[in-house]
Design a protein around this motif. Sequence first.
Motif, mmCIF file in Angstrom:
data_model
loop_
_atom_site.group_PDB
_atom_site.id
_atom_site.type_symbol
_atom_site.label_atom_id
_atom_site.label_comp_id
_atom_site.label_asym_id
_atom_site.label_seq_id
_atom_site.Cartn_x
_atom_site.Cartn_y
_atom_site.Cartn_z
ATOM 1 N N UNK A 110 0.823 -1.211 0.000
ATOM 2 C CA UNK A 110 0.000 0.000 0.000
ATOM 3 C C UNK A 110 0.855 1.258 0.000
ATOM 4 N N UNK A 111 2.070 1.168 0.547
ATOM 5 C CA UNK A 111 2.994 2.306 0.439
ATOM 6 C C UNK A 111 3.368 2.583 -1.004
ATOM 7 N N UNK A 140 -13.365 -3.661 9.019
ATOM 8 C CA UNK A 140 -12.350 -2.657 9.334
ATOM 9 C C UNK A 140 -12.219 -1.591 8.252
ATOM 10 N N UNK A 141 -12.362 -1.976 7.006
ATOM 11 C CA UNK A 141 -12.286 -0.978 5.929
ATOM 12 C C UNK A 141 -13.388 0.057 6.114
ATOM 13 N N UNK A 190 -8.152 7.538 5.747
ATOM 14 C CA UNK A 190 -7.897 7.589 4.315
ATOM 15 C C UNK A 190 -7.769 6.193 3.737
ATOM 16 N N UNK A 191 -7.826 6.124 2.438
ATOM 17 C CA UNK A 191 -7.890 4.836 1.751
ATOM 18 C C UNK A 191 -6.667 3.960 1.966
ATOM 19 N N UNK A 192 -5.475 4.478 1.741
ATOM 20 C CA UNK A 192 -4.276 3.644 1.763
ATOM 21 C C UNK A 192 -3.948 3.122 3.155
ATOM 22 N N UNK A 193 -3.980 3.981 4.142
ATOM 23 C CA UNK A 193 -3.664 3.558 5.511
ATOM 24 C C UNK A 193 -4.729 2.592 6.016
ATOM 25 N N UNK A 210 -6.765 0.669 4.272
ATOM 26 C CA UNK A 210 -6.687 -0.609 3.562
ATOM 27 C C UNK A 210 -5.495 -1.437 4.030
ATOM 28 N N UNK A 211 -4.361 -0.794 4.269
ATOM 29 C CA UNK A 211 -3.180 -1.519 4.745
ATOM 30 C C UNK A 211 -3.440 -2.129 6.124
ATOM 31 N N UNK A 212 -4.014 -1.350 7.035
ATOM 32 C CA UNK A 212 -4.305 -1.861 8.376
ATOM 33 C C UNK A 212 -5.361 -2.964 8.339
ATOM 34 N N UNK A 213 -6.411 -2.759 7.566
ATOM 35 C CA UNK A 213 -7.479 -3.754 7.490
ATOM 36 C C UNK A 213 -6.983 -5.053 6.865
ATOM 37 N N UNK A 214 -6.169 -4.954 5.822
ATOM 38 C CA UNK A 214 -5.657 -6.148 5.160
ATOM 39 C C UNK A 214 -4.706 -6.922 6.069
ATOM 40 N N UNK A 215 -3.816 -6.218 6.742
ATOM 41 C CA UNK A 215 -2.907 -6.885 7.673
ATOM 42 C C UNK A 215 -3.644 -7.540 8.825
#
Length: 118
Positions: A25-26, A74-75, A83-86, A88-93
């Motif tokens: 996501x970064x 979580x999303x 925001x979208x990227x942070x 999505x990264x947290x929810x996916x992890x």
Amino acid sequence: MNRAVPWSEAALVAVACWAVSGLGYGVLAALDEPQLSVAPLIGMGLVQWFWARHRFWLAAVAAGLAGAVVLFALVDVLRPGLGRYVADALATGAAAAVALAVFTLVGRGAGRHRDAAR
């Protein structure tokens, strides 16, 4: 193939999922590609790990359902504030970590049940 997952292996795979989520996501944020997602890549990696090392279908189904519920819940909760990227990264992890925990717990519980039946 149908052996219990050690907690150390589950933790190692969870760390790898978190690393792919954060790095992926970064990179997507740097490229400004909001329509892409790293979640399918992590999901395919988990399926490959399952297929190569631990083919226990009941645990896989339970893990898949738990991971999907966590991801989508979580999303919805995190996106408005982070925001979208942070988000999505947290929810996916987190979804990958929960899925691995459920897979490990169900696999170990069913393994004890099978051992007791013998």
